[in-house]
Design a protein around this motif. Structure first.
Motif, PDB file in Angstrom:
ATOM      1  N   THR A  50       0.840  -1.023  -0.011  1.00  0.00           N
ATOM      2  CA  THR A  50      -0.092   0.035   0.070  1.00  0.00           C
ATOM      3  C   THR A  50       0.955   1.186   0.007  1.00  0.00           C
ATOM      4  O   THR A  50       0.232   2.190  -0.599  1.00  0.00           O
ATOM      5  CB  THR A  50      -0.769  -0.099   1.339  1.00  0.00           C
ATOM      6  OG1 THR A  50      -1.426  -1.297   1.455  1.00  0.00           O
ATOM      7  CG2 THR A  50      -1.951   1.051   1.213  1.00  0.00           C
ATOM      8  N   GLN A  51       1.951   1.374   0.738  1.00  0.00           N
ATOM      9  CA  GLN A  51       2.859   2.373   0.788  1.00  0.00           C
ATOM     10  C   GLN A  51       3.624   2.842  -0.485  1.00  0.00           C
ATOM     11  O   GLN A  51       4.136   3.843  -0.359  1.00  0.00           O
ATOM     12  CB  GLN A  51       3.891   2.137   2.062  1.00  0.00           C
ATOM     13  CG  GLN A  51       3.309   1.999   3.376  1.00  0.00           C
ATOM     14  CD  GLN A  51       4.153   1.682   4.295  1.00  0.00           C
ATOM     15  OE1 GLN A  51       4.504   0.566   4.694  1.00  0.00           O
ATOM     16  NE2 GLN A  51       4.844   2.944   5.008  1.00  0.00           N
ATOM     17  N   VAL A  52       3.693   1.956  -1.294  1.00  0.00           N
ATOM     18  CA  VAL A  52       4.306   2.310  -2.519  1.00  0.00           C
ATOM     19  C   VAL A  52       3.369   2.196  -3.811  1.00  0.00           C
ATOM     20  O   VAL A  52       3.390   1.933  -5.016  1.00  0.00           O
ATOM     21  CB  VAL A  52       5.428   1.217  -2.850  1.00  0.00           C
ATOM     22  CG1 VAL A  52       6.673   1.241  -1.841  1.00  0.00           C
ATOM     23  CG2 VAL A  52       5.039  -0.131  -2.972  1.00  0.00           C
ATOM     24  N   GLY A  90       6.713   3.751  14.515  1.00  0.00           N
ATOM     25  CA  GLY A  90       6.890   4.884  13.619  1.00  0.00           C
ATOM     26  C   GLY A  90       6.552   4.325  12.344  1.00  0.00           C
ATOM     27  O   GLY A  90       6.141   3.035  12.141  1.00  0.00           O
ATOM     28  N   CYS A  91       6.574   5.107  11.207  1.00  0.00           N
ATOM     29  CA  CYS A  91       6.275   4.536  10.035  1.00  0.00           C
ATOM     30  C   CYS A  91       7.142   5.618   8.805  1.00  0.00           C
ATOM     31  O   CYS A  91       7.092   6.564   8.955  1.00  0.00           O
ATOM     32  CB  CYS A  91       4.756   4.778   9.925  1.00  0.00           C
ATOM     33  SG  CYS A  91       3.898   4.281   8.223  1.00  0.00           S
ATOM     34  N   LEU A  92       7.507   4.758   7.766  1.00  0.00           N
ATOM     35  CA  LEU A  92       8.077   5.597   6.737  1.00  0.00           C
ATOM     36  C   LEU A  92       7.130   6.475   5.939  1.00  0.00           C
ATOM     37  O   LEU A  92       7.763   7.348   5.245  1.00  0.00           O
ATOM     38  CB  LEU A  92       8.549   4.266   5.708  1.00  0.00           C
ATOM     39  CG  LEU A  92       9.852   3.516   6.343  1.00  0.00           C
ATOM     40  CD1 LEU A  92      10.202   2.402   5.092  1.00  0.00           C
ATOM     41  CD2 LEU A  92      11.038   4.425   6.442  1.00  0.00           C
ATOM     42  N   SER A  93       5.955   6.530   6.039  1.00  0.00           N
ATOM     43  CA  SER A  93       4.967   7.278   5.381  1.00  0.00           C
ATOM     44  C   SER A  93       4.438   8.377   6.407  1.00  0.00           C
ATOM     45  O   SER A  93       3.849   9.384   6.140  1.00  0.00           O
ATOM     46  CB  SER A  93       3.542   6.346   5.099  1.00  0.00           C
ATOM     47  OG  SER A  93       3.877   5.484   4.172  1.00  0.00           O
ATOM     48  N   GLN A 132       1.644  -6.333  12.740  1.00  0.00           N
ATOM     49  CA  GLN A 132       0.037  -5.820  12.951  1.00  0.00           C
ATOM     50  C   GLN A 132       0.074  -4.281  12.283  1.00  0.00           C
ATOM     51  O   GLN A 132      -0.777  -4.025  11.712  1.00  0.00           O
ATOM     52  CB  GLN A 132      -0.146  -5.503  14.492  1.00  0.00           C
ATOM     53  CG  GLN A 132      -0.386  -6.969  15.031  1.00  0.00           C
ATOM     54  CD  GLN A 132      -0.327  -6.899  16.449  1.00  0.00           C
ATOM     55  OE1 GLN A 132      -1.381  -6.503  16.736  1.00  0.00           O
ATOM     56  NE2 GLN A 132       0.594  -7.009  17.390  1.00  0.00           N
ATOM     57  N   HIS A 133       1.241  -3.522  12.581  1.00  0.00           N
ATOM     58  CA  HIS A 133       1.339  -2.146  11.674  1.00  0.00           C
ATOM     59  C   HIS A 133       1.240  -2.440  10.331  1.00  0.00           C
ATOM     60  O   HIS A 133       0.310  -1.543   9.753  1.00  0.00           O
ATOM     61  CB  HIS A 133       2.681  -1.702  12.454  1.00  0.00           C
ATOM     62  CG  HIS A 133       2.994  -0.342  11.721  1.00  0.00           C
ATOM     63  ND1 HIS A 133       2.935   0.920  12.275  1.00  0.00           N
ATOM     64  CD2 HIS A 133       3.142   0.095  10.450  1.00  0.00           C
ATOM     65  CE1 HIS A 133       3.230   1.614  11.320  1.00  0.00           C
ATOM     66  NE2 HIS A 133       3.440   1.289   9.997  1.00  0.00           N
ATOM     67  N   GLU A 134       1.831  -3.363   9.883  1.00  0.00           N
ATOM     68  CA  GLU A 134       2.105  -3.346   8.257  1.00  0.00           C
ATOM     69  C   GLU A 134       0.321  -4.112   7.762  1.00  0.00           C
ATOM     70  O   GLU A 134       0.091  -3.620   6.638  1.00  0.00           O
ATOM     71  CB  GLU A 134       2.861  -4.333   7.790  1.00  0.00           C
ATOM     72  CG  GLU A 134       4.400  -3.799   8.159  1.00  0.00           C
ATOM     73  CD  GLU A 134       4.779  -2.427   7.684  1.00  0.00           C
ATOM     74  OE1 GLU A 134       4.129  -1.905   6.873  1.00  0.00           O
ATOM     75  OE2 GLU A 134       5.584  -1.937   8.631  1.00  0.00           O
ATOM     76  N   MET A 135      -0.062  -4.794   8.537  1.00  0.00           N
ATOM     77  CA  MET A 135      -1.282  -5.235   8.150  1.00  0.00           C
ATOM     78  C   MET A 135      -2.413  -4.224   8.207  1.00  0.00           C
ATOM     79  O   MET A 135      -3.488  -4.236   7.469  1.00  0.00           O
ATOM     80  CB  MET A 135      -1.700  -6.498   9.078  1.00  0.00           C
ATOM     81  CG  MET A 135      -1.066  -7.727   8.555  1.00  0.00           C
ATOM     82  SD  MET A 135      -1.376  -9.322   9.615  1.00  0.00           S
ATOM     83  CE  MET A 135      -2.844  -9.614   9.026  1.00  0.00           C
ATOM     84  N   ASP A 136      -2.295  -3.111   9.192  1.00  0.00           N
ATOM     85  CA  ASP A 136      -3.255  -2.301   9.117  1.00  0.00           C
ATOM     86  C   ASP A 136      -3.192  -1.518   7.620  1.00  0.00           C
ATOM     87  O   ASP A 136      -4.161  -1.041   7.147  1.00  0.00           O
ATOM     88  CB  ASP A 136      -2.750  -1.189  10.170  1.00  0.00           C
ATOM     89  CG  ASP A 136      -3.644  -1.269  11.456  1.00  0.00           C
ATOM     90  OD1 ASP A 136      -4.378  -2.152  11.571  1.00  0.00           O
ATOM     91  OD2 ASP A 136      -3.399  -0.691  12.379  1.00  0.00           O
ATOM     92  N   HIS A 137      -2.071  -1.154   7.377  1.00  0.00           N
ATOM     93  CA  HIS A 137      -1.483  -0.366   5.974  1.00  0.00           C
ATOM     94  C   HIS A 137      -2.541  -1.141   4.827  1.00  0.00           C
ATOM     95  O   HIS A 137      -2.870  -0.580   4.013  1.00  0.00           O
ATOM     96  CB  HIS A 137      -0.048  -0.657   5.483  1.00  0.00           C
ATOM     97  CG  HIS A 137       0.528   0.419   6.077  1.00  0.00           C
ATOM     98  ND1 HIS A 137       0.463   1.951   6.011  1.00  0.00           N
ATOM     99  CD2 HIS A 137       1.757   0.523   6.990  1.00  0.00           C
ATOM    100  CE1 HIS A 137       1.134   2.558   6.673  1.00  0.00           C
ATOM    101  NE2 HIS A 137       2.103   1.778   7.307  1.00  0.00           N
ATOM    102  N   LEU A 138      -2.442  -2.713   5.034  1.00  0.00           N
ATOM    103  CA  LEU A 138      -3.382  -3.321   3.759  1.00  0.00           C
ATOM    104  C   LEU A 138      -4.796  -2.938   3.868  1.00  0.00           C
ATOM    105  O   LEU A 138      -5.560  -3.201   2.989  1.00  0.00           O
ATOM    106  CB  LEU A 138      -2.947  -4.871   4.033  1.00  0.00           C
ATOM    107  CG  LEU A 138      -1.577  -5.258   3.930  1.00  0.00           C
ATOM    108  CD1 LEU A 138      -1.516  -6.643   3.682  1.00  0.00           C
ATOM    109  CD2 LEU A 138      -1.192  -4.780   2.540  1.00  0.00           C
TER     110      LEU A 138
HETATM  111 NI    NI Z   1       3.881   2.069   8.349  1.00  0.00          NI
END
Ligand code: NI
Length: 167
Positions: A50-52, A90-93, A132-138
């Protein structure tokens, strides 16, 4: 392999819902390789497709100190979650913002690898929080959206100020 452009919060594309991967082809392997390279270069410990701006259920994670333990999760599902974590994330986005979000301390995840092979992963601590953080992005959710409206406003103001400074 090219580095991918990482979307910055509050970009509306971060709210798109990722769909499951149905074809495990060379295109998927290339996406995973490019995502991993982008994550290591950033540097970060996790990146969701999602982030890309690719809206497929693909995540790469590496929480190891030596940066040699890449975990690829395609179509991940949490089948067990226990405990309460107290790790700031934190988050790269959302560069420069670190906040505590309520997450499980341990999770059991079912996923496929990039070749389509199913596996189960038991994670705890930073790895569990990161997954869990990355799955939230999805699901189209950025971690700061777990926080109060007031905190989110402050974060958006802070990010806008940074952008003006770097422009
Ligand atoms: Ni993130």
């Amino acid at each position: 392999m090219p580095l991918l452009n990482i979307l910055r919060y509050p970009d509306a594309r971060l709210h798109k819902l990722a769909t499951p991967v149905t074809v495990f082809d060379d295109g998927l392997k290339k996406l995973v390789a490019d995502m991993a390279e982008t994550m290591y270069e950033a540097p970060g410990i996790g990146l969701a497709a999602t982030q890309v701006d690719v809206h497929k259920q693909v995540i790469v994670v590496d929480v190891s100190e030596r940066r040699d333990s890449l975990v690829v999760l395609v179509n991940p599902q949490i089948v067990e979650a226990t405990g309460v974590s107290d790790i700031e994330e934190g988050c790269l986005s959302v560069p420069g913002i670190y906040e505590l979000v309520e997450r499980a301390e341990r999770v059991k995840v079912r996923a496929h690898d990039q070749n389509g092979k199913p596996f189960t992963l038991e994670a705890q601590g930073v790895l569990a929080v990161c997954i869990q953080h990355e799955m939230d992005h999805l699901k189209g959710k950025v971690f700061v959206e777990h926080l109060s409206q007031l905190k989110q406003q402050r974060i958006r103001a802070k990010l806008a100020k940074h952008l003006r400074k770097s422009a």
